[in-house]
Design a protein around this motif. Structure first.
Motif, PDB file in Angstrom:
ATOM      1  N   VAL A 197       0.837  -1.200   0.000  1.00 11.56           N
ATOM      2  CA  VAL A 197       0.000   0.000   0.000  1.00 11.56           C
ATOM      3  C   VAL A 197       0.872   1.251   0.000  1.00 11.56           C
ATOM      4  CG1 VAL A 197      -1.651   1.364   1.348  1.00 11.56           C
ATOM      5  CG2 VAL A 197      -1.957  -1.116   1.118  1.00 11.56           C
ATOM      6  N   SER A 200       2.824   1.739  -3.336  1.00 11.47           N
ATOM      7  CA  SER A 200       1.952   2.083  -4.463  1.00 11.47           C
ATOM      8  C   SER A 200       1.677   3.581  -4.549  1.00 11.47           C
ATOM      9  CB  SER A 200       0.620   1.329  -4.353  1.00 11.47           C
ATOM     10  OG  SER A 200      -0.147   1.829  -3.267  1.00 11.47           O
ATOM     11  N   GLN A 201       2.014   4.326  -3.487  1.00  7.75           N
ATOM     12  CA  GLN A 201       1.786   5.769  -3.492  1.00  7.75           C
ATOM     13  C   GLN A 201       2.881   6.518  -4.247  1.00  7.75           C
ATOM     14  OE1 GLN A 201      -1.222   6.574  -2.220  1.00  7.75           O
ATOM     15  NE2 GLN A 201      -1.284   4.358  -1.838  1.00  7.75           N
ATOM     16  N   THR A 206       2.829   1.739 -10.236  1.00 11.21           N
ATOM     17  CA  THR A 206       1.396   1.524 -10.416  1.00 11.21           C
ATOM     18  C   THR A 206       1.095   0.060 -10.116  1.00 11.21           C
ATOM     19  OG1 THR A 206       1.349   3.195 -12.177  1.00 11.21           O
ATOM     20  CG2 THR A 206      -0.561   1.747 -11.984  1.00 11.21           C
ATOM     21  N   LEU A 207       0.178  -0.168  -9.185  1.00  8.53           N
ATOM     22  CA  LEU A 207      -0.130  -1.518  -8.724  1.00  8.53           C
ATOM     23  C   LEU A 207      -1.582  -1.868  -9.020  1.00  8.53           C
ATOM     24  CD1 LEU A 207       0.216  -4.119  -7.014  1.00  8.53           C
ATOM     25  CD2 LEU A 207      -0.142  -2.708  -4.972  1.00  8.53           C
ATOM     26  N   ARG A 208      -1.771  -3.044  -9.607  1.00 11.21           N
ATOM     27  CA  ARG A 208      -3.118  -3.553  -9.837  1.00 11.21           C
ATOM     28  C   ARG A 208      -3.202  -5.011  -9.392  1.00 11.21           C
ATOM     29  NH1 ARG A 208      -6.167  -1.512 -15.335  1.00 11.21           N
ATOM     30  NH2 ARG A 208      -6.193   0.711 -14.845  1.00 11.21           N
ATOM     31  N   GLU A 278      -6.308   0.943 -10.099  1.00 13.15           N
ATOM     32  CA  GLU A 278      -5.303   1.164  -9.068  1.00 13.15           C
ATOM     33  C   GLU A 278      -5.950   1.449  -7.713  1.00 13.15           C
ATOM     34  OE1 GLU A 278      -3.541   3.398 -12.611  1.00 13.15           O
ATOM     35  OE2 GLU A 278      -5.145   1.920 -12.357  1.00 13.15           O
ATOM     36  N   SER A 281      -7.578  -1.669  -6.330  1.00 16.56           N
ATOM     37  CA  SER A 281      -6.563  -2.653  -5.939  1.00 16.56           C
ATOM     38  C   SER A 281      -5.941  -2.304  -4.597  1.00 16.56           C
ATOM     39  CB  SER A 281      -5.478  -2.732  -7.021  1.00 16.56           C
ATOM     40  OG  SER A 281      -6.005  -3.186  -8.252  1.00 16.56           O
ATOM     41  N   VAL A 282      -5.527  -1.061  -4.447  1.00 16.23           N
ATOM     42  CA  VAL A 282      -4.872  -0.638  -3.204  1.00 16.23           C
ATOM     43  C   VAL A 282      -5.855  -0.692  -2.040  1.00 16.23           C
ATOM     44  CG1 VAL A 282      -3.730   1.282  -2.027  1.00 16.23           C
ATOM     45  CG2 VAL A 282      -3.155   0.755  -4.405  1.00 16.23           C
ATOM     46  N   ASN A 283      -7.085  -0.276  -2.271  1.00  8.22           N
ATOM     47  CA  ASN A 283      -8.095  -0.356  -1.207  1.00  8.22           C
ATOM     48  C   ASN A 283      -8.342  -1.803  -0.785  1.00  8.22           C
ATOM     49  OD1 ASN A 283      -8.443   2.405  -1.138  1.00  8.22           O
ATOM     50  ND2 ASN A 283     -10.288   2.405  -2.419  1.00  8.22           N
ATOM     51  N   ILE A 285      -6.162  -4.315  -0.988  1.00 15.61           N
ATOM     52  CA  ILE A 285      -4.987  -4.784  -0.234  1.00 15.61           C
ATOM     53  C   ILE A 285      -5.033  -4.254   1.199  1.00 15.61           C
ATOM     54  CG2 ILE A 285      -2.475  -4.663  -0.064  1.00 15.61           C
ATOM     55  CD1 ILE A 285      -2.421  -4.569  -3.156  1.00 15.61           C
ATOM     56  N   ALA A 286      -5.372  -2.978   1.351  1.00 16.70           N
ATOM     57  CA  ALA A 286      -5.473  -2.388   2.689  1.00 16.70           C
ATOM     58  C   ALA A 286      -6.552  -3.083   3.509  1.00 16.70           C
ATOM     59  CB  ALA A 286      -5.761  -0.897   2.574  1.00 16.70           C
TER      60      ALA A 286
END
Length: 293
Positions: A197, A200-201, A206-208, A278, A281-283, A285-286
């Motif tokens: 997470v 990815s910032q 860029t993370l998917r 993106e 995906s990040v949400n 993972i969190a």
């Protein structure tokens, strides 16, 4: 074109190998017939033309003479041979690096863009130290000392993404299974997910995630791979051809033929299309990290 200090000898070795392979082909020598002329094994010829070994200037001169290369070409390749002896920073870990990983790290250092799809684990560039250690301890026949050396190497490689000057631009896609495959227990996985997470910032990352609900997609056929793009020269041509890296249990493939690159580029585009955005995906993972606590 010296690569010393940045890519070690990797790029120079690969360039020299391609030039010598092309000269051999134009001179109509097979690998076997050329090896017999030099009194070398075919394996040695393959290693030279694949860029897996450094070269002496006199050996390059001998090869150019057999291939009837012009004097100007011979001199240029002898100069390039000197660059094949340059050591990259990672060679201090040569005791725990197989040949194919030596080549890959040099290419990774030289690259400006990396597109990758991973199905089994978080890629090395984004692993936490504890997550990496768990993975490396699982390799058969590896001593605790070798594990620590490999962990150190993996952490050192991550500066490519974290540095402020010319960082590596990465588009990474993880199969959802990677996020659920627990390595090292809850604490290790929560730490790893949170790290994803945070990383990815970065503007250059860029993370998917490809969800299970995506069903059959390009990645179902291609499996995991990395595609590397390289900077252009003053003439506008790439300093190295686009290369796809596919790693296996006992070695790796480095693909660079146009048709191969086309297929993997289309595969990555399809995988990208099948993935969550993106933000989603990040949400996700969190959310998984919170639920694992």
């Amino acid at each position: 074109m010296s690569q010393e200090g940045a890519t070690g000898s990797t790029v120079a070795r690969r360039q020299l190998g391609r030039y010598l392979r092309d000269l051999r082909g134009r001179a109509r020598f097979s690998v076997r017939s050329a090896a017999m002329e030099f009194e070398w094994s075919e394996t040695k010829m393959w290693r030279i033309e694949s860029g897996l070994t450094s070269m002496r200037g006199n050996d390059v001169k001998m090869m150019c003479q057999l291939y009837d290369a012009p004097e100007e070409t011979t001199n240029a390749l002898m100069a390039l041979a000197r660059e094949t002896k340059a050591n990259g920073w990672w060679m201090s870990y040569s005791d725990v690096i197989p040949d194919y990983l030596d080549v890959y790290i040099g290419l990774e250092e030289a690259a400006v863009e990396l597109d990758g799809y991973w199905t089994e684990r978080v890629p090395g560039l984004f692993q936490t130290e504890r997550y990496a250690r768990v993975l490396l301890e699982g390799w058969p026949g590896v001593t605790p000392e070798q594990v620590e050396r490999r962990v150190q190497l993996r952490m050192a490689r991550q500066s490519l993404v974290m540095r402020t000057i010319r960082p590596l631009w990465v588009r990474m896609v993880l199969d959802e299974a990677v996020l659920h495959r627990s390595y090292g227990g809850t604490d290790v996985m929560v730490e790893q997910l949170r790290h994803l997470v945070v990383i990815s910032q970065r503007n250059n990352v860029t993370l998917r995630v490809v969800p299970f609900s995506a069903g059959f997609h390009y990645g179902s056929v291609s499996r995991q791979f990395v595609k590397l793009e390289f900077p252009t020269t003053e003439s506008g041509s790439p300093s190295e051809p686009t290369t796809v890296y596919v790693e296996g249990f006992t070695g790796a493939l480095f693909l660079e033929k146009p048709q191969e690159i086309k297929q993997y580029s289309e595969a990555f585009a399809g995988i990208w299309e099948a993935s969550m955005s993106e933000v989603e995906s990040v949400n996700y993972i969190a959310k998984l990290a919170r639920e694992m606590q």
